[in-house]
Design an enzyme around this catalytic site. Structure first.
Site, PDB file in Angstrom:
ATOM      1  N   ASP A  15       2.896  -7.758 -15.323  1.00  0.00           N
ATOM      2  CA  ASP A  15       3.199  -6.628 -14.430  1.00  0.00           C
ATOM      3  C   ASP A  15       2.083  -6.336 -13.435  1.00  0.00           C
ATOM      4  O   ASP A  15       1.896  -5.188 -13.032  1.00  0.00           O
ATOM      5  CB  ASP A  15       3.495  -5.340 -15.239  1.00  0.00           C
ATOM      6  CG  ASP A  15       4.530  -5.573 -16.310  1.00  0.00           C
ATOM      7  OD1 ASP A  15       5.521  -6.240 -16.008  1.00  0.00           O
ATOM      8  OD2 ASP A  15       4.342  -5.084 -17.436  1.00  0.00           O
ATOM      9  N   LYS A  18       2.708  -9.640  -9.286  1.00  0.00           N
ATOM     10  CA  LYS A  18       2.825 -11.040  -8.850  1.00  0.00           C
ATOM     11  C   LYS A  18       3.999 -11.234  -7.907  1.00  0.00           C
ATOM     12  O   LYS A  18       3.944 -12.044  -6.993  1.00  0.00           O
ATOM     13  CB  LYS A  18       3.010 -11.964 -10.065  1.00  0.00           C
ATOM     14  CG  LYS A  18       1.811 -12.016 -10.963  1.00  0.00           C
ATOM     15  CD  LYS A  18       2.076 -12.885 -12.173  1.00  0.00           C
ATOM     16  CE  LYS A  18       3.146 -12.356 -13.081  1.00  0.00           C
ATOM     17  NZ  LYS A  18       2.809 -11.140 -13.826  1.00  0.00           N
ATOM     18  N   GLY A  42       9.764  -9.617 -14.811  1.00  0.00           N
ATOM     19  CA  GLY A  42      10.440  -8.730 -13.877  1.00  0.00           C
ATOM     20  C   GLY A  42       9.615  -8.666 -12.613  1.00  0.00           C
ATOM     21  O   GLY A  42       8.587  -8.008 -12.574  1.00  0.00           O
ATOM     22  N   HIS A  43      10.011  -9.428 -11.618  1.00  0.00           N
ATOM     23  CA  HIS A  43       9.237  -9.478 -10.384  1.00  0.00           C
ATOM     24  C   HIS A  43       9.894  -8.599  -9.327  1.00  0.00           C
ATOM     25  O   HIS A  43      11.004  -8.856  -8.898  1.00  0.00           O
ATOM     26  CB  HIS A  43       9.114 -10.919  -9.888  1.00  0.00           C
ATOM     27  CG  HIS A  43       8.239 -11.757 -10.772  1.00  0.00           C
ATOM     28  ND1 HIS A  43       8.061 -13.109 -10.620  1.00  0.00           N
ATOM     29  CD2 HIS A  43       7.476 -11.398 -11.821  1.00  0.00           C
ATOM     30  CE1 HIS A  43       7.225 -13.538 -11.547  1.00  0.00           C
ATOM     31  NE2 HIS A  43       6.868 -12.522 -12.280  1.00  0.00           N
ATOM     32  N   GLN A 224       4.454 -13.163 -16.546  1.00  0.00           N
ATOM     33  CA  GLN A 224       3.557 -12.539 -17.536  1.00  0.00           C
ATOM     34  C   GLN A 224       2.095 -12.636 -17.047  1.00  0.00           C
ATOM     35  O   GLN A 224       1.859 -12.724 -15.857  1.00  0.00           O
ATOM     36  CB  GLN A 224       3.722 -13.157 -18.931  1.00  0.00           C
ATOM     37  CG  GLN A 224       5.076 -12.863 -19.565  1.00  0.00           C
ATOM     38  CD  GLN A 224       6.157 -13.847 -19.158  1.00  0.00           C
ATOM     39  OE1 GLN A 224       5.940 -15.031 -19.151  1.00  0.00           O
ATOM     40  NE2 GLN A 224       7.326 -13.349 -18.834  1.00  0.00           N
TER      41      GLN A 224
END
Ligand code: IMP
Length: 428
Positions: A15, A18, A42-43, A224
């Site tokens: 988080d 990225k 989750g991007h 990650q």
């Protein structure tokens, strides 16, 4: 310096932002590659006032000229990936190039069931996984009973693989008192996903090697963060893959010599979602201030993230094991308005000062952070695009991070939008 390939690598507990950096850099890229993890990521990407959340699809998907690759090191939930693509298409993202490795592992419904079941066995020691079946899918890959994306294209072979896997998996489900899964239903459903994705599935190692040899600019998008790495992270509170740059060659099917630079992405502070040691964790008003300003809630699970001061011991560790060549400091604007800032410069373990991350969880849990205090700044900095215009205290904070990690900060992010980025150096 050859700047043709760049790994974007989270160097905390995920988080770090990225998605924004990958999207920002993707504008200069020809190829964007996911090489590990799955839809546990989750991007979040924001541009032109629109916000998109990607889980398994690479962040280059918004640009028609970019070749997007989901490489062999990933674990792919085909149903979820199709869902993501459909959602993008509904929002007008239809013109894209996507290639999925035929060697990537498939996340099956029993993996998701077992993710939850094994977690529940752990009692108070739960990892707090995303419950997307990531761990069980990688487990099956290592146990050699996994199904691969290419298998979904071969009805006979897929039937054989599924039958063998189900024989074991149904025994596990039964052990947990869960309903066994039906071969015919799963077979039909997953063969259908294979058909839907057929046009995307290929040998992406051949494709990537060709593109690299043609001199294309390739961005490897880590999911990650290094502290969640199965080998170098805070084991066992980690994910089941390696988000380090070292996992790129293996997970993408390319030679290690093709990795030119590694951009380490970290927040100006630290967050962690899920359980596990977090030496610089804070609670109370300050944690809430940071959590609200930084919108620190999980994109995949919606869980409030744990918040803490910047931990430069962990950063140094991550920079070393992932060979970080430059840093990008994200969510820097969140720190505005804090009177004082603390940076963790070392740990105290059983009365002794140490400057490394102990491998053993029990030792890490006993580590107390040693802080250095720096003055904060009051100004909002979201409109600043020129590094020199940042408040002096902000620049001092960045300088200290550089000293403590030994790595130059190339990018400072002062807001979620693509444009809210201070670029100090060309890195790609
Ligand atoms: P898993 O990857 O779902 O097995 O979860 C293992 C650990 O990694 C848990 O602590 C998760 O919260 C964490 N994790 C997995 N993916 C992400 C991510 O994209 N961001 C932050 N934490 C993650």
């Amino acid at each position: 310096m050859n700047n043709k390939t760049l790994v974007v690598c989270g160097i905390q507990w995920g988080d770090e932002g990225k998605g924004k950096m990958t999207d920002y850099l993707a504008q200069q890229a020809d190829v964007v590659v996911r090489f590990q993890g799955g839809n546990n990521a989750g991007h979040t990407i924001t541009f032109d006032g629109n916000k998109y959340a990607l889980q398994s699809i690479p962040s280059g998907i918004f640009s028609p000229h970019i070749v997007n690759v989901m490489a062999n090191g990933m674990v792919i939930n085909p149903k979820a990936a199709i869902g993501e693509l459909e959602k993008l298409e509904e929002r007008g993202i239809r013109d894209y190039q996507l290639f999925i490795s035929d060697r990537a592992a498939v996340i099956m419904p029993y993996h998701i069931e077992l993710d939850g079941a094994y977690e529940s066995l752990k009692g108070g020691k739960q990892i707090g996984t995303t419950k997307k079946g990531i761990g069980p899918a990688y487990t099956d890959k290592a146990a050699r009973i996994g199904i691969r994306m290419g298998d979904l294209l071969d009805p006979e072979y897929f039937a054989e693989r599924l039958r063998d896997a189900l024989a074991q998996k149904n025994m596990e489900l039964k052990m947990f008192g869960k309903q066994e899964m039906n071969f015919d239903e799963l077979y039909k459903e997953y063969l259908g996903y294979g058909e839907k994705l057929r046009k995307h599935i290929c040998d992406t190692s051949i494709l990537l090697n060709k593109l690299i040899q043609e001199g294309k600019k390739v961005l490897f998008e880590g999911a990650q963060g290094v502290m969640l790495c199965i080998d170098n992270g805070t084991y066992p509170f980690v994910t089941s893959s390696s988000p380090t740059a070292a996992s790129v060659p293996l997970g993408a099917g390319i030679a290690p010599r093709y990795i030119d630079n590694v951009l380490g992405i970290c927040k100006a502070y630290t967050t962690r979602v899920g359980a596990g040691p977090f030496p610089t964790e804070i609670e109370g008003d300050l944690a809430n201030y940071i959590r609200e300003r930084g919108h620190e809630y999980g994109t995949v699970t919606g869980r409030p993230r744990r918040v803490g001061y910047l931990d430069c011991v962990a950063l140094r560790h991550a920079c070393r094991v992932s060979g970080v060549t430059n840093l990008s400091i994200m969510l820097f604007d969140v720190l505005s308005g804090m009177e004082k800032l603390k940076i963790c410069v070392g740990y105290e373990l059983d009365g002794k000062r140490i400057d490394y991350v102990p491998s053993c969880l029990s030792a890490l849990e006993r580590c107390k952070p040693v802080y250095e205090e720096l003055p904060g700044w009051t100004e909002e900095i979201t409109e600043i695009r020129d590094y020199d215009r940042l408040p002096a205290q902000a620049k001092a904070y960045i300088r200290r991070i550089e000293e403590l990690t030994g790595v130059q900060v190339a990018v400072v992010s002062v807001g979620p939008d693509r444009t809210q980025t201070i670029n100090r150096k060309e890195i790609f």
